[in-house]
Enzyme design. Structure first.
Site, PDB file in Angstrom:
ATOM      1  N   ARG A  80       0.832  -1.211   0.000  1.00 46.29           N
ATOM      2  CA  ARG A  80       0.000   0.000   0.000  1.00 46.29           C
ATOM      3  C   ARG A  80       0.857   1.248   0.000  1.00 46.29           C
ATOM      4  O   ARG A  80       1.930   1.286   0.597  1.00 46.29           O
ATOM      5  CB  ARG A  80      -0.891   0.039   1.241  1.00 46.29           C
ATOM      6  CG  ARG A  80      -2.041  -0.934   1.218  1.00 46.29           C
ATOM      7  CD  ARG A  80      -2.908  -0.760   2.446  1.00 46.29           C
ATOM      8  NE  ARG A  80      -2.135  -0.927   3.667  1.00 46.29           N
ATOM      9  CZ  ARG A  80      -2.491  -0.421   4.844  1.00 46.29           C
ATOM     10  NH1 ARG A  80      -3.592   0.316   4.946  1.00 46.29           N
ATOM     11  NH2 ARG A  80      -1.764  -0.636   5.915  1.00 46.29           N
ATOM     12  N   SER A 141       7.960  -5.454   6.510  1.00 48.71           N
ATOM     13  CA  SER A 141       7.746  -6.539   7.470  1.00 48.71           C
ATOM     14  C   SER A 141       8.454  -7.826   7.065  1.00 48.71           C
ATOM     15  O   SER A 141       7.843  -8.878   6.826  1.00 48.71           O
ATOM     16  CB  SER A 141       6.240  -6.770   7.655  1.00 48.71           C
ATOM     17  OG  SER A 141       5.647  -5.620   8.203  1.00 48.71           O
ATOM     18  N   ASP A 194       5.715  -3.942  11.318  1.00 50.39           N
ATOM     19  CA  ASP A 194       4.296  -3.769  11.641  1.00 50.39           C
ATOM     20  C   ASP A 194       4.048  -3.659  13.144  1.00 50.39           C
ATOM     21  O   ASP A 194       3.090  -3.010  13.577  1.00 50.39           O
ATOM     22  CB  ASP A 194       3.456  -4.905  11.034  1.00 50.39           C
ATOM     23  CG  ASP A 194       3.965  -6.293  11.423  1.00 50.39           C
ATOM     24  OD1 ASP A 194       5.007  -6.397  12.107  1.00 50.39           O
ATOM     25  OD2 ASP A 194       3.340  -7.278  11.000  1.00 50.39           O
TER      26      ASP A 194
END
Length: 451
Positions: A80, A141, A194
């Protein structure tokens, strides 16, 4: 013929190892604290199971952050790009999801970063801000060795990625090179994972938030630590920094063997990383369904389930999904609608009401142990933070969707640390929002340092 009483006794016998005493959970919390202390020493990279990585995030959001910030969230086959606008303590955001093809996931690393930079350009053009100078926070991540707030080397790829020329390299340098090829005025100022993102997103809404936890497919935790307590810290000893614990590896040295069951050992044997991530395998979404399947198999072989018959589906590792536990436990005690659908998915059609009740019991015991073990970890972190009141930001699909996980975690945390005042709070979109916030914090800190 096995009697009803015999079946009930056998079920409880098989479940007993999955129901440790309160003193066992107290021992887990004490061992975790000890292992975390080891992780803060000079030799932690060699000896400690819990590595306690320094993130170089020195402060949390305080509401004074203002401006536009980009965020990039990469942790799987989709990524994203987000634009976050901070003003007067309020946040607004827009975002877009982009996919990564298998060819890119397995190809040269420069093609991956070129694809990411190209998508950033498209996003900026759609927002009409392609000519603005924007700081970017990057949630990456994957296992990394952090050498500075915006300096992070990929240790090894996971999650199906095999891009060549990236392992051992500074991902920020690779991203900046790709951004330069797109002629964009974007600069990555911080890299986080994250878990740190969950903490930052929680702290933006709650100034008491000092701990971030992920309870999803995997598990991890981070917290704000005083630098005076970090032996391996090089720098000032009177401030704070966020520590990324990587607590999933707790127990790799055998210290949790006193609560590791035969079911856990079977799960470990069929996993892709035997004898690693022992704590994670007892509490995270990747493995909880498999723990339950191991119990169900044992009970079927005992003649306590399905009259001893085992379908090929149930006999296949990892085919009893963790989402089944959430679906089964979300029903009322007497309801079996979800269980019936799940059994049909497993090609099991000859079952009794008693079979369904046993499955409910197994799922409840497995998920409760996971929540209680997670609580033991929370206790260790609450002691380290040592504040009068602490909010713990938790993100991840297991915590988010399981109907009793939050309540069970809270219950055991209170039992283990009765005088502590805390709350567990869902952290929304930590990996996206957190990346934008770390860019804002970094920008604020640079401005302060320049006077």
């Amino acid at each position: 013929m096995v009697s009803l009483m015999d079946i009930e006794n056998m079920v409880e016998k098989r479940l007993r190892p999955l129901q440790p005493s309160l003193s066992c959970y107290e021992q887990v919390a004490a061992l975790m604290d000890e292992t975390m202390n080891d992780g803060l020493t000079e030799k932690s990279d060699l000896s400690a199971d819990i590595k306690m990585y320094i993130t170089y995030v020195r402060s949390l959001p305080d509401g004074s952050e203002v401006g536009k910030f980009l965020a990039l969230d990469l942790g799987g086959t989709n990524f994203r790009v987000l634009l976050i606008n901070l003003e007067n303590g309020q946040m607004s955001l827009t975002s877009k999801v982009y996919s990564i093809s298998e060819a890119v996931m397995l190809g040269p690393g420069n093609e991956l970063f070129d694809h990411i930079a190209s998508c950033i350009r498209e996003f900026l053009e759609n927002e009409g801000i392609e000519n603005e100078q924007l700081p970017l926070g990057f949630t990456f991540s994957f296992p990394c060795s952090q050498e500075g707030l915006n300096k992070s080397r990929l240790v090894n790829w996971t999650k199906g990625f095999k891009c060549s020329g990236v392992e051992g390299e500074d991902i920020v340098v690779l991203l900046h090179q790709a951004i330069a090829r797109q002629k964009l005025m974007v600069r990555c100022v911080a890299v986080i994972n994250d878990t740190v993102g969950a903490l930052l997103a929680g702290a933006h809404l709650d100034e008491d938030c000092q701990i971030g936890i992920i309870l999803g497919t995997g598990t991890n935790a981070c917290y704000m630590e005083n630098t005076s307590k970090i032996e391996k810290w090089r720098g000032d000893k009177d401030r704070q920094v966020v520590i990324n614990t990587e607590w999933g590896a707790f127990g790799n040295n055998g210290c949790l063997d006193f609560i590791v069951t035969d079911y856990d050992k079977e799960v470990d044997l069929i996993s892709k990383n035997p004898k690693e991530q022992i704590y994670e395998k007892m509490i995270s979404g990747m493995y909880l369904g498999e723990v339950a399947r191991q119990v169900l198999l044992r009970l079927a072989k005992d003649g306590c389930l399905f009259k001893g018959h085992i379908s090929d589906q149930l006999n296949t590792p990892m085919m009893f999904y963790t989402k089944y536990l959430s679906e089964i436990e979300s029903e009322d005690e007497s309801e079996i609608k979800n269980i019936k659908m799940i059994l049909e998915e497993l090609d099991i059609y000859n079952y009794t009401l008693q079979d369904c009740m046993i499955i409910k019991r197994v799922c409840k015991v497995v998920s409760t142990r996971a929540a209680y073990l997670s609580a033991a970890g929370v206790v260790s972190l609450l002691k380290r933070v040592n504040r009068s009141f602490v909010t713990v930001a938790v993100d991840g699909s297991l915590y988010r969707y399981h109907p009793t996980f939050h309540d069970n975690m809270t219950e055991m945390t209170k039992k283990l640390l009765p005088d502590s005042k805390f709350q567990l709070k869902l952290s929304n979109d930590g990996s996206g929002v957190g990346a934008g916030l770390v860019a804002a914090i970094s920008t604020r800190q640079i401005a302060v340092s320049r006077g």
